[in-house]
Design a protein around this motif. Structure first.
Motif: not given
Length: 385
Positions: A66-67, A191-193, A202-203, A208-209
């Motif tokens: 998912g990158a 925080s921004r991610i 949201l992702l 997100a990780a």
């Protein structure tokens, strides 16, 4: 390919006099290309897709499922904007400063040791700095970050370690993302991610990780180039004097990234019937852009097998010539926006390394081109008086 490593594609291209050529790779029609025109073609919007081009073993070690590297079109543009804001607009100088301070702190410990391995120590220094810069509360272990990079092109134990390291850190950082989402958004990268939205949503925490790791992991990979820098300074010590000057340091960093091997090539899949320099490229064809070959091509670089930082003095690196992190405009295409951080981080650490006053005891500093990613065999053992 496994035996020749970085030399595999350049050797095949030499047999075809540097022209694009067709072959079968794992049963698939494949076209190999290289050179500035090839880079322009490869990164031209609409020519190639990345979604199905990246092998599963690379996704499960280096990039993550998912990158951003696997996205195309509008999805890529939206996700890439997040990285552009984080990596191009903010942070390069701050991260480099943190890494320089961590390097100096660590060097005090090195003076008390009989010797240390520069590659390992640099990885720890960078992991510490980038973890603090991103706002991650506990340091992501450098050993896991190195393993993710070290195993992406291996089918054996190195790949197993890489997969285990990625799964482990994705799980840890997914939980941390969930914690950060319960807090008010701040300006830190984590925080921004964590609060980044696409199509109003949201992702998911795992994605997100993955993207958080795609900031931390590539920064730590600069340890490869820190070891290469010490290797270059050992072979060509006349470059030491110039590394007090920022312009020469930048030129030295660019030459490190050109001369020393890291990514051998990058893949894409033709989204339509294409043609490049007389070579037909039907839709669905796998296209390989030869990075290592281009960086050692005499048609692009004068005396390419000589280490000459001065080639970058008074001239830009060239967005279609120097391509260790992709080609073209990092704001709009698939070139890595973290390149600014790589250059700043490596330049700072090289200058701190030169000021260290270290020496190399006897050791094996060979670099095998059959190993991907290549490493100095000894990791550069240094003694700091």
């Amino acid at each position: 390919m496994a035996l020749k490593g970085y030399a595999w594609l350049p050797d095949l291209r030499r047999k075809h006099h540097g022209r694009p050529f067709t072959m079968r790779l794992a049963g698939r029609r494949t076209v190999a290309i290289s050179g500035p025109d090839a880079v322009r073609f490869f990164y031209e919007p609409g020519h190639l897709e990345r979604r199905n081009a990246v092998p599963p073993q690379v996704l499960d070690t280096l990039f993550g499922r998912g990158a951003v590297h696997t996205l195309d079109g509008e999805a890529h543009r939206v996700r890439k904007a997040l990285f552009v804001d984080l990596l191009l607009e903010d942070g390069a100088d701050t991260l480099a400063k943190l890494a320089g301070e961590a390097f100096d702190d660590a060097s005090e410990r090195w003076r008390a040791a009989r010797s240390v391995t520069l590659f390992d120590e640099a990885a720890g220094v960078i992991a510490d700095a980038v973890t603090r810069w991103t706002g991650v509360r506990e340091m992501v272990p450098a050993a896991d970050l190195v393993a993710m990079v070290d195993g992406f092109a291996s089918a054996g134990p190195r790949q197993l370690r890489a997969r285990q390291a990625r799964r482990r850190q994705e799980a840890v950082l997914s939980r941390l993302i969930e914690d950060v989402r319960r807090e008010e958004q701040s300006t830190t990268p984590i925080s921004r991610i964590a609060h980044h939205r696409e199509d109003g949503r949201l992702l998911d925490a795992h994605t997100a990780a993955v993207e958080l790791l795609n900031i931390i992991r590539p920064a730590t990979a600069v340890a490869w180039y820190v070891a290469f820098a010490a290797h270059a300074l050992d072979r060509w010590p006349e470059n030491r004097a110039g590394l007090t000057d920022d312009d020469f340091t930048r030129a030295f960093v660019h030459e490190l990234r050109r001369y020393y091997p890291f990514a051998p090539f990058v893949p894409g899949i033709a989204t339509d019937d294409l043609r490049f320099h007389g070579q037909e490229i039907p839709r669905g064809t796998l296209v390989l852009l030869d990075i290592y070959g281009q960086h050692h091509d005499s048609r692009v670089w004068a005396r390419p097998y000589e280490f000459r930082p001065e080639r970058f003095l008074g001239r830009p690196a060239g967005e279609f010539e120097l391509i260790p992190q992709g080609g073209g405009d990092p704001r709009t295409g698939h070139r890595c926006p973290g390149e600014t951080i790589t250059v700043a981080l490596l330049g700072t650490l090289v200058q701190h390394l030169v000021r260290l006053g270290y020496y190399l005891p006897p050791q094996d500093t060979s670099i095998s081109l059959s190993r991907i990613p290549a490493r100095v065999r000894s990791g550069i053992e240094i003694v700091v008086p």
